[in-house]
Design an enzyme around this catalytic site. Structure first.
Site, PDB file in Angstrom:
ATOM      1  N   GLU A 247       5.636  -5.618 -12.542  1.00  0.00           N
ATOM      2  CA  GLU A 247       5.027  -6.218 -11.744  1.00  0.00           C
ATOM      3  C   GLU A 247       3.309  -5.657 -11.262  1.00  0.00           C
ATOM      4  OE1 GLU A 247       3.944 -10.879 -11.141  1.00  0.00           O
ATOM      5  OE2 GLU A 247       3.998  -9.782  -8.983  1.00  0.00           O
ATOM      6  N   CYS A 281      -0.419 -10.359  -4.973  1.00  0.00           N
ATOM      7  CA  CYS A 281      -0.893  -9.557  -6.142  1.00  0.00           C
ATOM      8  C   CYS A 281      -1.663 -10.351  -6.922  1.00  0.00           C
ATOM      9  CB  CYS A 281       0.221  -8.590  -6.674  1.00  0.00           C
ATOM     10  SG  CYS A 281       1.010 -10.185  -7.383  1.00  0.00           S
TER      11      CYS A 281
END
Length: 485
Positions: A247, A281
């Site tokens: 990720e 994020c």
């Protein structure tokens, strides 16, 4: 206080010569020290995990579920102490965020315990009546897990540690050095839970040293990483053919259409931008707003930003703490200045508060009239800023969205839910929110970037992590004799 590594069931402080101070971003004070590990330390950890792997893989799913439940109990028993260390080392508010992150760790292990029990194997139909095919879900083996500093124990637990153990993998965990103290304290919970030696090993050190050593090790079976896109690309390259769960960066748009409920949208954007000081994020990194409602939205955001309380992480009234490090603080300032040079206007915040113990108290900031080529639009900011990019017609949206390459999460605000749903299904992002902030997440929701984008590969969270961190082994049995048909 020394926060040591944990390798093969034993605490280890390195050679005593290579240590690093743990500095609080909130006060600038030294709160302890951590050892700086070597490639040899990483090698010992991988070999310990490799020796322990057959034992963990041989456990029934019910035994592994019980192990996860014991870990959850131990974390719960140490919740306040873990949150205290987390808040001191990271800078996030103790009452509103650090305690919640520890709760998420508890939830992750409890959910993994339940999920693994109900992930069934399959019998595959065959044309040959004298054969049977069984597809079993099996652990991959030794997992190298490298985690970020923004959610140092929450991300590690939800994405990798809980599902990885539930799936039957042994783990070598490399935390971000700047939040390794809370990772070390967290490992004491696993020790209290009676996790056998070698099942989870903590190696502290620089990623280019200990992280790389784990990634390239011949006995490491797979790698998981959450962090920046450049580092993720390096890891994928160094891992070669090993499975990678990645990720990476995000800079997804929050799209505010002309028919949006602006009160609700502004509340969500505030949550999405200033939670964890914007260091997520999936934060609200850029807002694409229709010109018809842009002025009103800007007014609401300005007013609500004023209510965000930046301050001491241990003050119950604080709702946002300092950013974690100097790199983040300087990047926020530089991107805001770049936007202003290109015609934007700062309508709230925009400064680092000078009367604080450190230079990391970045004000919650709103910037209006941001141009498409501004860095704050095209690049990942990872800080507490809401940039408003205006558009006149929805036909402009595809090019505006494409002005930043990241494809992790996005959000759409509209009172026409059917229309928003149709738009969400067309957007090329890992997950899309409708009338909610882009950073909303629960531990059972699959998260990850769209394939081919700089936002990574695979899905993390809940049963999706278990699936990613395991593999299918197929056994085909030939039945002998007529009587076995």
């Amino acid at each position: 206080m020394m926060y040591p590594m944990y390798i093969d069931g034993a605490w280890y402080s390195g050679d005593g010569k290579h240590v690093k101070d743990v500095i609080s971003p909130a006060t600038g004070e030294t709160i302890g020290t951590i050892p700086t590990g070597t490639r040899e330390d990483a090698d010992r950890a991988v070999r310990a995990a490799h020796r322990a792997a057959p034992s963990l893989a041989a456990m029934t799913v019910f035994e592994r579920a019980e192990l996860c439940q014991r870990i959850a109990d131990a974390i719960a028993a140490n919740k306040e102490e873990l949150a205290k260390v987390l808040s001191m080392e990271h800078g996030k508010p103790y009452h509103t965020e650090a305690l919640g992150e520890v709760e998420a760790c508890i939830t992750s292990f409890r959910e993994a315990a339940e999920q693994i029990k109900w992930m069934n194997s399959e019998i595959i139909p065959l044309r040959d009546p004298n054969k049977r095919a069984f597809a079993y879900r099996r652990p991959r083996g030794v997992y190298g897990v490298i985690t970020p500093w923004n959610f140092p124990i929450g991300c590690a637990s939800a994405y990798y540690l809980a599902p990885g153990l539930a799936a039957g993998n042994t783990i070598v965990w490399i935390p971000a050095p700047s939040t390794a103290a809370v990772a070390s304290r967290f490992m004491r919970c696993l020790e209290e839970a009676g996790v056998p030696k070698g099942y989870v090993n903590l190696v502290i050190g620089e990623g280019a040293v200990v992280g790389d050593a784990v990634v390239v090790h011949e006995l490491t079976s797979a790698v998981a990483f959450t962090g920046s896109t450049p580092t993720g690309n390096t890891i994928a390259s160094r891992a070669k053919a090993k499975p990678c769960l990645l990720e990476l960066g995000g800079n997804g748009p929050s799209i505010v259409l002309a028919d949006a409920d602006l009160e609700k949208a502004s509340d969500a954007l505030i949550r999405g931008s200033f939670a964890n000081a914007g260091q997520i994020c999936t934060s609200t990194e850029r807002v694409l707003v229709h010109e018809a409602v842009a002025d009103k939205l800007a007014e609401l955001l300005k007013a609500k930003t004023a209510a965000v309380t930046l301050g001491d992480p241990f003050d119950p009234g604080t709702t946002m703490g300092p950013v974690h490090n100097r790199i983040v603080a300087e990047k926020v300032v530089a991107q805001v200045e770049d936007a202003v040079r290109k015609g934007a206007k700062v309508i709230a915040g925009g400064n680092i508060q000078a009367d604080r113990p450190t230079a990391l108290y970045v004000e919650p900031t709103v910037v209006d009239h941001v141009s498409v080529d501004a860095l704050i639009n095209t690049d990942e900011t990872f800080g507490p800023v809401i940039p408003l990019i205006r558009f006149q017609d929805e036909s402009e949206l595809p090019s505006l969205i494409a002005s930043s390459p990241y494809r992790l999460s996005a959000a759409i605000f509209s009172d026409n839910v059917g229309r928003a749903m149709s738009m969400a299904e067309e957007l090329n992002f890992g997950f899309v929110h409708v009338n909610e902030a882009g950073n909303y997440w629960e531990t059972q929701i699959p998260a990850g970037g769209t394939s081919g984008s700089p936002s990574g590969y695979g899905r993390s969270g809940g049963k999706w992590s278990i699936e990613e961190m395991s593999e299918i082994r197929t056994v085909i049995v030939t039945l002998s004799g007529e009587g076995n048909r």
